[in-house]
Design an enzyme around this catalytic site. Structure first.
Site, PDB file in Angstrom:
ATOM      1  CB  THR A 199      -1.220   0.027   1.577  1.00 38.17           C
ATOM      2  OG1 THR A 199      -1.565  -1.578   1.585  1.00 38.17           O
ATOM      3  CG2 THR A 199      -1.704   1.045   1.060  1.00 38.17           C
ATOM      4  NE  ARG A 231       3.671  -1.356   5.978  1.00 35.10           N
ATOM      5  CZ  ARG A 231       2.738  -1.273   5.276  1.00 35.10           C
ATOM      6  NH1 ARG A 231       2.869  -1.469   3.831  1.00 35.10           N
ATOM      7  NH2 ARG A 231       1.886   0.134   4.985  1.00 35.10           N
ATOM      8  CB  SER A 246       1.293   0.753   8.914  1.00 32.86           C
ATOM      9  OG  SER A 246       1.050   1.778   8.219  1.00 32.86           O
ATOM     10  CG  HIS A 247      -0.749  -1.489  12.402  1.00 33.74           C
ATOM     11  ND1 HIS A 247      -1.505  -1.348  10.738  1.00 33.74           N
ATOM     12  CD2 HIS A 247      -1.152  -2.945  12.226  1.00 33.74           C
ATOM     13  CE1 HIS A 247      -2.217  -2.413  10.550  1.00 33.74           C
ATOM     14  NE2 HIS A 247      -2.113  -3.262  11.182  1.00 33.74           N
ATOM     15  CE  LYS A 304       2.642   3.421   4.609  1.00 31.85           C
ATOM     16  NZ  LYS A 304       1.496   3.286   5.734  1.00 31.85           N
TER      17      LYS A 304
END
Length: 312
Positions: free
Chosen positions: A44, A48, A147-148, A157
């Site tokens: 997204t 990562r 993110s999380h 990103k």
């Protein structure tokens, strides 16, 4: 599905990351371009991975950032680039490496002053605010965050001029070019050292906090929140929003109690998730006490953040 024995409990020492070792692996790791798992892979809007298995290293960030610089040139994106990072251990070294490449490519880059942290919506806000009323010389951004994901992970990103996550046509181009550079051993990557990058005329450190907090009143009736006497409890959970809550209190006079504002890249204060991992996710949180009564409520910081940032 079985639940891990540590689920819902404080993380034992053996589950916590070694920040120094993780950062060292970021710089020392040499991804194998013949291994598909170690190539740049955008999900997204971003890539990562973790340095411990050479899926998120200095080589990845050098290649991705150079690819972004080339994408900007190809698309005629000549405005500033706003870059923010979160509190994961790999975010700080990734931001530093990215700035070295951006500076060498002559990109006007804005970062949070005092080595601070920046929530993703703030970068979107900066992009949209700058681009409002413009049709050329548009801005874009980079958000250094997984993110999380668990504390071991890093993320990188790209946000185009629309302020949101990049579409697949954008990420595919950046990913493919980054992997070309990775396979070439970063030949073609422009870079200067970090101290020099901070001193070039295109590098700017500013306060993203004030502008974002002041603009909240344009999307949320915070006076109604204040006058209603709403009491809000906020636990930033070691996240990038930690520095934003006190300015909200001071600017709008809302009754907010901020607990646990500590920044800890090991996230030792989190309870363990259902699968035995530590992550910044609602599912990893236990119940907390309502500040106005003894009533126990099941909630998380994210609901409050969405309310105050207009994303609820």
């Amino acid at each position: 599905m079985s639940t891990h024995p540590y689920a819902g409990k404080s993380a034992p020492k053996e589950l916590l990351i070694d920040v120094g070792r993780l950062e060292a692996a970021f710089y020392e790791g040499k991804p194998d371009p013949s291994d598909p798992n170690q190539l740049v892979s955008f999900g997204t809007s971003g890539h990562r991975g973790t340095s411990s298995n050479e899926t998120f290293t200095e080589s990845h960030i050098l290649s991705i950032t150079q690819a972004i610089c080339e994408y900007r040139r190809n698309q005629g994106i000549t405005g500033p680039l706003f870059m923010g990072k979160d509190t994961h251990a790999l975010s700080r070294p990734a931001e530093r490496v990215a700035l070295e490449v951006l500076a060498a490519n002559g990109v006007q880059t804005y970062i949070q002053r005092d080595d601070g942290y920046t929530p993703t919506p703030v970068i979107s806000h900066s992009i949209l605010g700058y681009n409002r009323g413009r049709s050329e010389g548009l801005a874009d951004g980079i958000v250094v965050t997984p993110s999380h994901n668990p504390p071991t992970d890093g993320g990188f990103k790209y946000n185009p001029p629309n302020g949101g996550p990049a579409d697949t046509d954008v990420t595919d181009w950046i990913q493919n070019r980054a992997n070309e550079l990775l396979r070439a051993g970063q030949k073609g990557v422009q870079r200067i050292d970090f101290d020099a990058a901070l001193k070039v005329s295109t590098a700017h450190a500013e306060d993203f906090v004030r502008r974002y907090v002041e603009d909240l009143a344009n999307v949320i009736d915070l006076e109604a929140v204040r006058s209603a006497g709403v009491k809000i409890g906020v636990d930033p959970l070691g996240g990038a929003s930690a520095a934003y809550w006190q300015p909200v209190v001071e600017r709008y006079g809302i009754d907010i109690t901020i607990v646990n504002p500590k920044i800890d890249p090991t996230f030792a204060f989190m309870t363990v998730d259902h699968d035995g991992k530590i992550r910044m996710d609602c599912s990893a949180l236990g119940p907390w006490q309502d500040l106005s009564s003894s009533r126990t409520v099941s909630t998380s910081h994210s609901a409050t953040i969405r309310m105050l940032t207009g994303t609820e």
